[in-house]
Design a protein around this motif. Structure first.
Motif, PDB file in Angstrom:
ATOM      1  N   LEU A  24       0.828  -1.200   0.000  1.00 61.08           N
ATOM      2  CA  LEU A  24       0.000   0.000   0.000  1.00 61.08           C
ATOM      3  C   LEU A  24       0.866   1.256   0.000  1.00 61.08           C
ATOM      4  O   LEU A  24       1.869   1.338   0.706  1.00 61.08           O
ATOM      5  CB  LEU A  24      -0.920   0.042   1.227  1.00 61.08           C
ATOM      6  CG  LEU A  24      -2.111  -0.902   1.223  1.00 61.08           C
ATOM      7  CD1 LEU A  24      -2.882  -0.763   2.535  1.00 61.08           C
ATOM      8  CD2 LEU A  24      -3.013  -0.661   0.033  1.00 61.08           C
ATOM      9  N   GLU A  25       0.460   2.220  -0.810  1.00 63.67           N
ATOM     10  CA  GLU A  25       1.116   3.520  -0.838  1.00 63.67           C
ATOM     11  C   GLU A  25       0.536   4.382   0.287  1.00 63.67           C
ATOM     12  O   GLU A  25      -0.535   4.083   0.813  1.00 63.67           O
ATOM     13  CB  GLU A  25       0.860   4.194  -2.195  1.00 63.67           C
ATOM     14  CG  GLU A  25       1.370   3.410  -3.389  1.00 63.67           C
ATOM     15  CD  GLU A  25       2.874   3.349  -3.469  1.00 63.67           C
ATOM     16  OE1 GLU A  25       3.538   4.266  -2.949  1.00 63.67           O
ATOM     17  OE2 GLU A  25       3.400   2.384  -4.049  1.00 63.67           O
ATOM     18  N   ASP A  27      -1.661   6.915   2.114  1.00 59.74           N
ATOM     19  CA  ASP A  27      -3.052   7.338   1.870  1.00 59.74           C
ATOM     20  C   ASP A  27      -3.845   6.375   0.978  1.00 59.74           C
ATOM     21  O   ASP A  27      -4.927   6.715   0.527  1.00 59.74           O
ATOM     22  CB  ASP A  27      -3.111   8.756   1.290  1.00 59.74           C
ATOM     23  CG  ASP A  27      -2.531   9.788   2.228  1.00 59.74           C
ATOM     24  OD1 ASP A  27      -2.714   9.630   3.457  1.00 59.74           O
ATOM     25  OD2 ASP A  27      -1.884  10.731   1.750  1.00 59.74           O
ATOM     26  N   GLU A  28      -3.322   5.200   0.714  1.00 61.94           N
ATOM     27  CA  GLU A  28      -4.039   4.177  -0.059  1.00 61.94           C
ATOM     28  C   GLU A  28      -4.560   3.136   0.930  1.00 61.94           C
ATOM     29  O   GLU A  28      -3.916   2.856   1.940  1.00 61.94           O
ATOM     30  CB  GLU A  28      -3.077   3.535  -1.064  1.00 61.94           C
ATOM     31  CG  GLU A  28      -3.724   2.538  -1.990  1.00 61.94           C
ATOM     32  CD  GLU A  28      -2.729   1.963  -2.989  1.00 61.94           C
ATOM     33  OE1 GLU A  28      -3.140   1.684  -4.113  1.00 61.94           O
ATOM     34  OE2 GLU A  28      -1.541   1.771  -2.629  1.00 61.94           O
ATOM     35  N   HIS A  29      -5.731   2.559   0.632  1.00 65.85           N
ATOM     36  CA  HIS A  29      -6.329   1.566   1.520  1.00 65.85           C
ATOM     37  C   HIS A  29      -6.902   0.415   0.704  1.00 65.85           C
ATOM     38  O   HIS A  29      -7.142   0.550  -0.499  1.00 65.85           O
ATOM     39  CB  HIS A  29      -7.443   2.184   2.365  1.00 65.85           C
ATOM     40  CG  HIS A  29      -6.950   3.281   3.252  1.00 65.85           C
ATOM     41  ND1 HIS A  29      -6.274   3.044   4.422  1.00 65.85           N
ATOM     42  CD2 HIS A  29      -6.991   4.630   3.104  1.00 65.85           C
ATOM     43  CE1 HIS A  29      -5.936   4.188   4.967  1.00 65.85           C
ATOM     44  NE2 HIS A  29      -6.352   5.172   4.184  1.00 65.85           N
ATOM     45  N   CYS A  31      -9.874  -1.632  -0.551  1.00 71.55           N
ATOM     46  CA  CYS A  31     -11.304  -1.344  -0.723  1.00 71.55           C
ATOM     47  C   CYS A  31     -12.110  -2.578  -1.139  1.00 71.55           C
ATOM     48  O   CYS A  31     -13.327  -2.569  -1.063  1.00 71.55           O
ATOM     49  CB  CYS A  31     -11.516  -0.206  -1.713  1.00 71.55           C
ATOM     50  SG  CYS A  31     -11.033  -0.566  -3.400  1.00 71.55           S
ATOM     51  N   ASP A  57      -7.040  -2.803   6.490  1.00 71.52           N
ATOM     52  CA  ASP A  57      -5.919  -2.999   5.565  1.00 71.52           C
ATOM     53  C   ASP A  57      -5.101  -4.254   5.853  1.00 71.52           C
ATOM     54  O   ASP A  57      -3.924  -4.328   5.512  1.00 71.52           O
ATOM     55  CB  ASP A  57      -5.009  -1.765   5.523  1.00 71.52           C
ATOM     56  CG  ASP A  57      -5.717  -0.556   4.934  1.00 71.52           C
ATOM     57  OD1 ASP A  57      -6.649  -0.753   4.122  1.00 71.52           O
ATOM     58  OD2 ASP A  57      -5.348   0.579   5.259  1.00 71.52           O
ATOM     59  N   THR A  80      -7.144  -1.942  -4.252  1.00 77.30           N
ATOM     60  CA  THR A  80      -6.913  -0.760  -3.423  1.00 77.30           C
ATOM     61  C   THR A  80      -7.747   0.421  -3.906  1.00 77.30           C
ATOM     62  O   THR A  80      -8.321   0.387  -4.996  1.00 77.30           O
ATOM     63  CB  THR A  80      -5.426  -0.363  -3.438  1.00 77.30           C
ATOM     64  OG1 THR A  80      -5.119   0.221  -4.713  1.00 77.30           O
ATOM     65  CG2 THR A  80      -4.525  -1.548  -3.145  1.00 77.30           C
ATOM     66  N   THR A  81      -7.771   1.465  -3.081  1.00 82.78           N
ATOM     67  CA  THR A  81      -8.483   2.687  -3.443  1.00 82.78           C
ATOM     68  C   THR A  81      -7.866   3.369  -4.664  1.00 82.78           C
ATOM     69  O   THR A  81      -8.517   4.199  -5.292  1.00 82.78           O
ATOM     70  CB  THR A  81      -8.510   3.669  -2.257  1.00 82.78           C
ATOM     71  OG1 THR A  81      -7.172   3.847  -1.771  1.00 82.78           O
ATOM     72  CG2 THR A  81      -9.405   3.164  -1.138  1.00 82.78           C
ATOM     73  N   SER A  82      -6.652   3.001  -5.028  1.00 81.17           N
ATOM     74  CA  SER A  82      -6.005   3.516  -6.245  1.00 81.17           C
ATOM     75  C   SER A  82      -6.257   2.586  -7.441  1.00 81.17           C
ATOM     76  O   SER A  82      -5.604   2.714  -8.478  1.00 81.17           O
ATOM     77  CB  SER A  82      -4.498   3.667  -6.031  1.00 81.17           C
ATOM     78  OG  SER A  82      -4.236   4.597  -5.029  1.00 81.17           O
ATOM     79  N   ARG A  83      -7.165   1.611  -7.262  1.00 78.32           N
ATOM     80  CA  ARG A  83      -7.536   0.640  -8.298  1.00 78.32           C
ATOM     81  C   ARG A  83      -6.413  -0.303  -8.696  1.00 78.32           C
ATOM     82  O   ARG A  83      -6.382  -0.844  -9.787  1.00 78.32           O
ATOM     83  CB  ARG A  83      -8.120   1.332  -9.519  1.00 78.32           C
ATOM     84  CG  ARG A  83      -9.381   2.067  -9.210  1.00 78.32           C
ATOM     85  CD  ARG A  83      -9.972   2.665 -10.437  1.00 78.32           C
ATOM     86  NE  ARG A  83     -11.180   3.384 -10.063  1.00 78.32           N
ATOM     87  CZ  ARG A  83     -12.304   3.319 -10.729  1.00 78.32           C
ATOM     88  NH1 ARG A  83     -12.381   2.588 -11.801  1.00 78.32           N
ATOM     89  NH2 ARG A  83     -13.339   3.999 -10.321  1.00 78.32           N
ATOM     90  N   ARG A  84      -5.467  -0.485  -7.783  1.00 85.88           N
ATOM     91  CA  ARG A  84      -4.405  -1.468  -8.006  1.00 85.88           C
ATOM     92  C   ARG A  84      -4.826  -2.786  -7.376  1.00 85.88           C
ATOM     93  O   ARG A  84      -5.578  -2.811  -6.409  1.00 85.88           O
ATOM     94  CB  ARG A  84      -3.089  -1.007  -7.368  1.00 85.88           C
ATOM     95  CG  ARG A  84      -2.538   0.251  -7.964  1.00 85.88           C
ATOM     96  CD  ARG A  84      -1.153   0.616  -7.441  1.00 85.88           C
ATOM     97  NE  ARG A  84      -1.065   0.583  -6.000  1.00 85.88           N
ATOM     98  CZ  ARG A  84      -0.048   0.014  -5.325  1.00 85.88           C
ATOM     99  NH1 ARG A  84       0.954  -0.546  -5.955  1.00 85.88           N
ATOM    100  NH2 ARG A  84      -0.021   0.040  -4.008  1.00 85.88           N
TER     101      ARG A  84
END
Length: 102
Positions: A24-25, A27-29, A31, A57, A80-84
């Motif tokens: 996780l980066e 501020d990424e979570h 989801c 997480d 993730t919330t960044s769509r990864r």
């Protein structure tokens, strides 16, 4: 690869993945829980995911069973919330029973 685990067929084992430490980066979570997979699966005695969940997480799986002498690959996947999509894997070997002399 996250690690190597030696397990007995009789006792369950819990596997955790802390995604904050594994991909996780800032501020990424997590989801979406994409689940756990076990390979190979060839019979009803094989290693199986009895329970799985994601909380704060982190992913958790409770594994049961397994054929002694068999090695399995167990993987957890999340979105993730960044769509990864992140994946972590374990190698699980099921220990041979210890024979006891009479």
């Amino acid at each position: 690869m996250s690690g190597y685990v030696l397990k007995t067929a009789e006792l369950p084992v819990e596997l955790p993945v802390d995604w904050r430490a594994h991909g996780l980066e800032p501020d990424e979570h997590v989801c979406d829980d994409l689940g756990w997979t076990v390979m190979p699966v060839t019979c009803e005695l094989d290693l199986a995911v009895a329970e799985q969940f994601v909380a704060e997480d982190r992913s958790f799986a409770l594994l049961e069973g397994g054929v002694p002498g068999t090695t399995y690959m167990v993987s957890a996947r999340v979105r993730t919330t960044s769509r990864r999509t992140l994946t972590r894997s374990y190698v699980i070997r099921i220990a041979e029973p210890v024979s006891r002399a009479a």
